[in-house]
Design an enzyme around this catalytic site. Structure first.
Site, short mmCIF file in Angstrom:
data_model
loop_
_atom_site.label_atom_id
_atom_site.label_comp_id
_atom_site.label_asym_id
_atom_site.label_seq_id
_atom_site.Cartn_x
_atom_site.Cartn_y
_atom_site.Cartn_z
CE LYS A 105 65.42 -18.99 0.30
NZ LYS A 105 64.17 -18.94 1.06
CG ASP A 142 61.72 -18.16 -2.48
OD1 ASP A 142 61.75 -18.09 -3.72
OD2 ASP A 142 61.55 -17.16 -1.76
#
Length: 381
Positions: free
Chosen positions: A286, A305
């Site tokens: 991420k 996310d």
């Protein structure tokens, strides 16, 4: 997808140079966010009390220079406070101030919606360099209108959202600055992230105060290396302190220097960029994707996310709705975005992500209801 053309603005026809997600408050708020993480005493050069004696720069009655950018090419509230960077402050209505390299600059929307800029004090001494740095930061080699037209033609949902959220532009930040910011985002909220970034920023060269906010040049890798894990923990960074300190050490060991190594990733394939960044302590897929998209010209990087996962399972891969998000599924989500939006998938993801933020959802819903009411009124005539 058709070939990208540069924006029509004469100021934006500039090739990028090698130098340079959390919810946000409502865009109408003009408040100073309080945090329990205090600045690093304006570094070792001067105390906080001494810094506050420095003249508070104001943007009132100053000369504003038009960027020749309409709101559909750059919306400041949809770009600066929406999770790409945590260093810009709202210093007025539809006005934001930040530091690009060593330049202190304010941006605002004029009455007609266009964007204008003002460089403060010493930042204006080298007008051409500061202007080029601003254009580079705003990623002005890419025409947002063209992208939105392409995406809207192939995706009805995107077309609907683009009517209300035009101007959500992807920034081109300094890679070191972007990396350190996103190391602060792990399992964190917007208030604490901002406080941590403010603390780290205060280790750099002080450049001025605007509307009560203190601004600093982002510290160099050498300056960051002087900060201990204990100091960061005392400042409230928690376990992130270890990752930040160890990442800085890892960058210092790079043969050509950490800052140059990060910039060199701009010329690599996305997979190699993600793998290279993931060798740094505390950098997972991420964070690596965020740094790749927001600073390394990897336009099809898709940070995944919960917001993006919800978009994907609702609009692209509904068969995975209700399934727990895993690293493997993150790759599948990114692939789904690239399949639909192509080599600028990260830009499309940015608008869709912004549309999921509570403040923007409320705005879009209000605008949609208004349009429905107007249509009803017209049809009843």
């Amino acid at each position: 997808m058709k070939r990208r053309r540069p924006c029509s603005s004469p100021l934006s026809a500039i090739k990028p140079t090698s130098s340079s997600t959390p919810p946000t408050p409502p865009i109408s708020d003009f408040t100073k966010t309080k945090t329990n993480i205090k600045p690093a005493a304006v570094s070792a050069r001067k105390s906080l009390s001494e810094a506050l004696k420095i003249q508070n720069l104001t943007t009132q009655n100053q000369k504003w220079t038009p960027l020749n950018l309409c709101k559909s090419e750059l919306s400041l509230p949809l770009t600066l406070p929406t999770g790409q960077t945590f260093r810009w402050k709202q210093t007025g209505t539809l006005q934001y101030t930040g530091v690009i390299k060593s330049y202190l600059v304010s941006l605002k929307h004029l009455d007609n919606g266009d964007v204008a800029y003002h460089f403060h004090a010493a930042s204006a001494s080298n007008e051409e360099d500061s202007r080029l740095a601003l254009l580079d930061f705003l990623n002005m080699g890419i025409c947002l209108t063209d992208l939105w037209e392409d995406f809207s033609a192939s995706d009805q949902r995107f077309a609907e959202l683009a009517l209300h959220l035009a101007g959500a532009r992807v920034l081109r930040q300094d890679p070191l600055e972007c990396l350190i910011q996103f190391l602060c985002t792990s399992n964190n909220n917007i208030k604490r992230i901002t406080g941590m970034v403010d603390y780290i920023s205060s280790l750099g060269q002080f450049v001025g105060i605007v509307e009560g906010f203190q601004f600093y040049e982002f510290p160099s890798l050498e300056r960051l290396a002087m900060v201990s894990e204990e100091e960061l923990r005392e400042a409230g960074f928690g376990y992130r302190a270890k990752y930040i300190v160890n990442t800085i050490k890892a960058l210092q060991m790079k043969p050509r220097g950490g800052a140059q190594w990060l910039s060199s990733l701009r010329g690599m394939d996305l997979e190699d960029v993600i793998n290279s960044l993931s060798t740094l302590p505390g950098v997972g897929p991420k964070v690596a994707s965020c740094v790749a998209l927001f600073s390394l010209d990897q336009h099809h990087a898709v940070p995944v996310d919960t917001h993006v996962w919800q978009i994907a399972t609702r609009e692209m891969i509904p068969e995975l709705a209700g399934v727990r998000l895993t690293p493997k599924l993150c790759n599948r989500v990114a692939e789904a975005f690239v399949t639909r939006y192509g080599k600028y998938a990260g830009w499309a993801q940015t608008l869709l992500f912004v549309s999921e933020l509570p403040s923007q959802k409320a705005i879009v819903s209000s605008q949609v209801c208004t349009e429905i009411d107007k249509n009803k009124s017209v049809s009843s005539l």
